[in-house]
Motif scaffolding. Structure first.
Motif, mmCIF file in Angstrom:
data_model
loop_
_atom_site.group_PDB
_atom_site.id
_atom_site.type_symbol
_atom_site.label_atom_id
_atom_site.label_comp_id
_atom_site.label_asym_id
_atom_site.label_seq_id
_atom_site.Cartn_x
_atom_site.Cartn_y
_atom_site.Cartn_z
ATOM 1 N N THR A 16 20.295 47.941 9.163
ATOM 2 C CA THR A 16 20.676 47.330 10.436
ATOM 3 C C THR A 16 21.922 48.005 11.000
ATOM 4 N N THR A 17 22.109 47.873 12.315
ATOM 5 C CA THR A 17 23.274 48.451 12.983
ATOM 6 C C THR A 17 24.089 47.347 13.652
ATOM 7 N N ASP A 69 24.870 46.959 16.690
ATOM 8 C CA ASP A 69 24.381 46.522 18.001
ATOM 9 C C ASP A 69 23.058 45.757 17.911
ATOM 10 N N GLY A 70 22.647 45.403 16.692
ATOM 11 C CA GLY A 70 21.455 44.597 16.509
ATOM 12 C C GLY A 70 20.170 45.370 16.314
ATOM 13 N N ASP A 71 20.240 46.693 16.346
ATOM 14 C CA ASP A 71 19.040 47.500 16.118
ATOM 15 C C ASP A 71 18.829 47.664 14.612
ATOM 16 N N ARG A 72 17.682 48.220 14.226
ATOM 17 C CA ARG A 72 17.435 48.468 12.813
ATOM 18 C C ARG A 72 16.403 49.578 12.632
ATOM 19 N N ALA A 73 16.554 50.296 11.525
ATOM 20 C CA ALA A 73 15.559 51.276 11.099
ATOM 21 C C ALA A 73 14.794 50.674 9.926
ATOM 22 N N ASP A 132 4.530 46.535 14.885
ATOM 23 C CA ASP A 132 4.617 47.919 15.347
ATOM 24 C C ASP A 132 3.449 48.761 14.822
ATOM 25 N N GLY A 175 13.770 38.817 22.371
ATOM 26 C CA GLY A 175 15.128 38.770 21.833
ATOM 27 C C GLY A 175 16.032 37.809 22.577
ATOM 28 N N THR A 213 18.929 39.720 12.407
ATOM 29 C CA THR A 213 17.748 39.408 13.228
ATOM 30 C C THR A 213 16.435 39.762 12.538
#
Length: 335
Positions: A106-107, A109-113, A175, A246, A271
């Protein structure tokens, strides 16, 4: 008299351990660089597994159908599901393929890989969903459609059997790692799906645009499922489309009726799995007889509240908690 079903919900799909680490303050570094993060944990993952746990937390009688490997990761998954009240009697142990495993970074800013080794997901199929299980369910939900190609090819038949037994159906495609978003594979399943639950990015990738300016399938001017290029054939019974977005809340489209529910204000910790908790909330509310607007608002509350803890299941709300967080004016019609 209608027979009492053993399960309110049967969930079909992916279950695996998640290693969740983050939030990462800088871009992921290679060259054997070691980066420190404030938190990491081993938690139950898989869209279907998190949804099943969320539904059980909301008070539904839930059974899970899928596969794990004959390995410690499989034991972890089976115990985690059972510990959260999910019936695992129909969870198959694959004698050859490993349990799937996912690493989530996770990052801030709320993003994730997300990195996933699919393991036995490739072998999961209709053979793992016996007739007696479908006959025992009020509702059947499937997740991670594009991660399980064998199941994807047969899911239409599974949903058709479920409907023939009197159950309703829902699908969260999640996805597509290949980026193909094959509507030729998906459309036969949508024809026997009552509720479709993509997030906003997935809805755009699939050509589904609930909102102003959307065009319906050709030959079906009042259909609720819309297609951006008009290339797909019309569906006889288009599903209700519920789009998670979101912090913007969510949309629900049924026929010509389009509703919005805003997000519930929370300070998110993680999240991961929020969309799956949302799915659980929408299905639970629908099975409890709530109308579309109330079901949408309840689902948003479930997704929002689930972000209060690390991992997908730690902060999933109870039914009373979800309803308490649902604002009386949390939905409005969009014209």
């Amino acid at each position: 008299m209608t027979a009492v079903r053993a399960f309110d919900l049967v969930v079909i799909g992916d279950a695996n351990p998640d290693v969740v680490a983050g939030p990462l303050a800088a871009p992921l570094a290679y060259g054997q660089r070691e980066q420190l993060v404030p938190h990491a944990g081993l938690v139950l993952g898989g869209s279907a597994a998190i949804m099943a746990c969320g539904a059980a937390r909301l008070g539904l009688r839930v059974a899970f159908a899928g596969r794990v490997g004959a390995d410690p990761a499989g034991v972890f998954v089976r115990d985690a599901l059972a510990g959260r009240g999910v019936d695992v009697s129909f969870l198959v142990t694959d004698p050859q393929l490993a349990t799937p495993l996912t690493v989530v970074v996770t990052t801030e800013d709320g993003d994730r890989a997300i990195l996933t080794a699919p393991g036995c997901l490739t072998a999961t199929g209709a053979q793992d969903v016996p007739e007696e299980l479908l006959a025992a369910a009020r509702h059947v939900h499937a997740a991670s459609f594009f991660l399980m190609p064998r199941l994807a090819r047969s899911l239409g038949a599974v949903f058709a059997r479920a409907r023939a037994s009197g159950a309703t159906t829902s699908l969260d495609t999640n996805d597509d790692p290949a980026g193909r978003w094959d509507r030729g594979l998906l459309d036969p399943v949508l024809a026997v799906t009552d509720i479709l639950l993509p997030n906003a990015a997935e809805a755009r990738a699939l050509g589904l645009y609930p909102g102003t300016g959307a065009r319906p399938y050709p030959g079906s001017p009042r259909d609720g499922l819309v297609n951006g290029d008009g290339a797909s054939p019309p569906l006889r019974q288009p599903p209700t489309v519920v789009v998670k977005d979101g912090g913007n809340g969510a949309l629900a489209l049924r026929g010509t009726r389009l509703l919005h529910a805003p997000a519930v204000p929370v300070e998110p910790v993680d999240t991961v799995g929020a969309g799956d908790s949302f799915d659980a909330g929408f299905v639970a509310a629908t099975l409890r007889g709530l109308d579309l607007a109330s079901a949408l608002a309840t689902a948003v509350a479930c997704g929002s509240l689930s972000t209060r803890g690390h991992g997908g299941t730690a902060a999933q709300p109870t039914w009373d908690e979800a309803r308490a967080a649902t604002s009386d004016n949390s939905e409005r019609r969009i014209h």
